[in-house]
Design an enzyme around this catalytic site. Sequence first.
Site, PDB file in Angstrom:
ATOM      1  N   TYR A 105       5.338  11.121   4.994  1.00  0.00           N
ATOM      2  CA  TYR A 105       4.992  12.256   4.124  1.00  0.00           C
ATOM      3  C   TYR A 105       4.221  11.713   2.915  1.00  0.00           C
ATOM      4  O   TYR A 105       4.607  11.873   1.764  1.00  0.00           O
ATOM      5  CB  TYR A 105       6.233  13.049   3.693  1.00  0.00           C
ATOM      6  CG  TYR A 105       5.894  14.498   3.442  1.00  0.00           C
ATOM      7  CD1 TYR A 105       5.568  15.347   4.498  1.00  0.00           C
ATOM      8  CD2 TYR A 105       5.857  15.021   2.156  1.00  0.00           C
ATOM      9  CE1 TYR A 105       5.219  16.673   4.276  1.00  0.00           C
ATOM     10  CE2 TYR A 105       5.511  16.337   1.918  1.00  0.00           C
ATOM     11  CZ  TYR A 105       5.202  17.152   2.986  1.00  0.00           C
ATOM     12  OH  TYR A 105       4.864  18.468   2.774  1.00  0.00           O
ATOM     13  N   HIS A 138       1.881  10.500  -0.059  1.00  0.00           N
ATOM     14  CA  HIS A 138       1.275  11.033  -1.277  1.00  0.00           C
ATOM     15  C   HIS A 138       0.507   9.885  -1.928  1.00  0.00           C
ATOM     16  O   HIS A 138       0.487   8.760  -1.387  1.00  0.00           O
ATOM     17  CB  HIS A 138       2.341  11.610  -2.215  1.00  0.00           C
ATOM     18  CG  HIS A 138       3.473  10.672  -2.495  1.00  0.00           C
ATOM     19  ND1 HIS A 138       3.326   9.523  -3.249  1.00  0.00           N
ATOM     20  CD2 HIS A 138       4.774  10.676  -2.081  1.00  0.00           C
ATOM     21  CE1 HIS A 138       4.473   8.895  -3.324  1.00  0.00           C
ATOM     22  NE2 HIS A 138       5.381   9.551  -2.605  1.00  0.00           N
ATOM     23  N   HIS A 153       2.045   6.322  -2.023  1.00  0.00           N
ATOM     24  CA  HIS A 153       1.942   5.533  -0.785  1.00  0.00           C
ATOM     25  C   HIS A 153       0.514   5.012  -0.590  1.00  0.00           C
ATOM     26  O   HIS A 153       0.305   3.866  -0.205  1.00  0.00           O
ATOM     27  CB  HIS A 153       2.279   6.396   0.435  1.00  0.00           C
ATOM     28  CG  HIS A 153       3.678   6.928   0.456  1.00  0.00           C
ATOM     29  ND1 HIS A 153       3.961   8.264   0.341  1.00  0.00           N
ATOM     30  CD2 HIS A 153       4.866   6.304   0.626  1.00  0.00           C
ATOM     31  CE1 HIS A 153       5.271   8.438   0.431  1.00  0.00           C
ATOM     32  NE2 HIS A 153       5.846   7.274   0.605  1.00  0.00           N
ATOM     33  N   SER A 189       6.622  11.660  -5.493  1.00  0.00           N
ATOM     34  CA  SER A 189       7.713  11.411  -4.550  1.00  0.00           C
ATOM     35  C   SER A 189       7.593  12.405  -3.411  1.00  0.00           C
ATOM     36  O   SER A 189       7.209  13.561  -3.619  1.00  0.00           O
ATOM     37  CB  SER A 189       9.058  11.610  -5.263  1.00  0.00           C
ATOM     38  OG  SER A 189      10.092  11.715  -4.320  1.00  0.00           O
TER      39      SER A 189
HETATM   40  P1  AMP Z   1       9.245   6.056   0.618  1.00  0.00           P
HETATM   41  O1  AMP Z   1       8.377   6.609   1.698  1.00  0.00           O
HETATM   42  O2  AMP Z   1       9.687   7.079  -0.387  1.00  0.00           O
HETATM   43  O3  AMP Z   1      10.378   5.207   1.157  1.00  0.00           O
HETATM   44  O4  AMP Z   1       8.335   5.059  -0.226  1.00  0.00           O
HETATM   45  C1  AMP Z   1       7.630   4.028   0.391  1.00  0.00           C
HETATM   46  C2  AMP Z   1       7.133   3.077  -0.668  1.00  0.00           C
HETATM   47  O5  AMP Z   1       6.294   3.781  -1.563  1.00  0.00           O
HETATM   48  C3  AMP Z   1       8.267   2.464  -1.510  1.00  0.00           C
HETATM   49  O6  AMP Z   1       7.960   1.103  -1.765  1.00  0.00           O
HETATM   50  C4  AMP Z   1       8.214   3.284  -2.775  1.00  0.00           C
HETATM   51  O7  AMP Z   1       8.691   2.589  -3.912  1.00  0.00           O
HETATM   52  C5  AMP Z   1       6.721   3.544  -2.891  1.00  0.00           C
HETATM   53  N1  AMP Z   1       6.479   4.717  -3.740  1.00  0.00           N
HETATM   54  C6  AMP Z   1       6.935   5.976  -3.544  1.00  0.00           C
HETATM   55  N2  AMP Z   1       6.537   6.769  -4.558  1.00  0.00           N
HETATM   56  C7  AMP Z   1       5.830   5.982  -5.412  1.00  0.00           C
HETATM   57  C8  AMP Z   1       5.163   6.212  -6.647  1.00  0.00           C
HETATM   58  N3  AMP Z   1       5.144   7.407  -7.241  1.00  0.00           N
HETATM   59  N4  AMP Z   1       4.537   5.173  -7.233  1.00  0.00           N
HETATM   60  C9  AMP Z   1       4.548   3.931  -6.664  1.00  0.00           C
HETATM   61  N5  AMP Z   1       5.158   3.663  -5.504  1.00  0.00           N
HETATM   62  C10 AMP Z   1       5.792   4.666  -4.883  1.00  0.00           C
END
Ligand code: AMP
Length: 285
Positions: free
Chosen positions: A32, A34, A37, A185
């Site tokens: 998902y 954004h 990512h 997020s």
């Molecule tokens: P997730 O899909 O939420 O598990 O996130 C995957 C990766 O993207 C993880 O390393 C998160 O820390 C990073 N991430 C998610 N949101 C952000 C953001 N707003 N800024 C920087 N990194 C992010």
Amino acid sequence: MDIIHDPVKMTAWSNRRIHAGETIALVPTMGYFHEGHLSLMRMAGQHADQVVVSLFVNPLQFGPGEDLDSYPRNFERDCDLAQQNGVHILFVPESKVMYSEDNQTRISVGKLTKNLCGADRPGHFEGVTTVVGKLFHIVKPHYAIFGKKDYQQLAVIRKMAADLNWDVTICGHPIVREQDGLARSSRNTYLNSAMRQSALCLSRAIGLATKRVGEGVYNTRQLRDELRDFISSHPGTAIDYISFVDYQTLENKSKVDQDTLLALAVNIDNKVRLIDNSMMFKQDN
Ligand code: AMP
């Protein structure tokens, strides 16, 4: 861009690239996508010849009653976005392949996982380190990129990699925010407009703390009281934690100094749990 589902094929692909003398950067995600990512994907491309993004909603890191089943998903859109951001391989393993019915092995990091999100979400970090460890073995990356939004996760993975002698460089990417300050997020999609307004309390609380520290208020008990009042003035908010910690050990601090990180977790309408953090002095950490 190619899509690989099978871990064995993923490893074979990596072996070929490594034998050809190329480097690999891995970005682990739950999809998902954004802008957060996508920035990590672009950073991966600056570090290595080949960019692998894993897309896996990891059941092991969700507790009972958390949003595993409703976690937002949009595979077609994710494929397009990954392709547009320089990704070579999207690795999308199935849960039953990642975890056989008889799986019994976990990677567990100690002290660093006990406070902040670890206190609220027992077993969460063990789920994270176990899946990231598996991804490191399957993909064999030279670099792995993680966002500082999940600051504790980044610290825990650094510790895991160091303690287990993993030959991978862990890179942290700064938090990517919406224009009004809200940290990006996948879970922001759960926010209706009133909740979205209340969600601004996190980044604004960081702004307030930075301002008060600039005015000479270093006592973290006083700062916490002020931030609690500020956050609670936003409708529907319930505070999980407001913590001033050492940015390396994540232990609580009584006075703000150069090494202090402010970390926040707030529930909005008892539905959406949001986190944010910032160093109190240094811009990067
Ligand atoms: P997730 O899909 O939420 O598990 O996130 C995957 C990766 O993207 C993880 O390393 C998160 O820390 C990073 N991430 C998610 N949101 C952000 C953001 N707003 N800024 C920087 N990194 C992010």
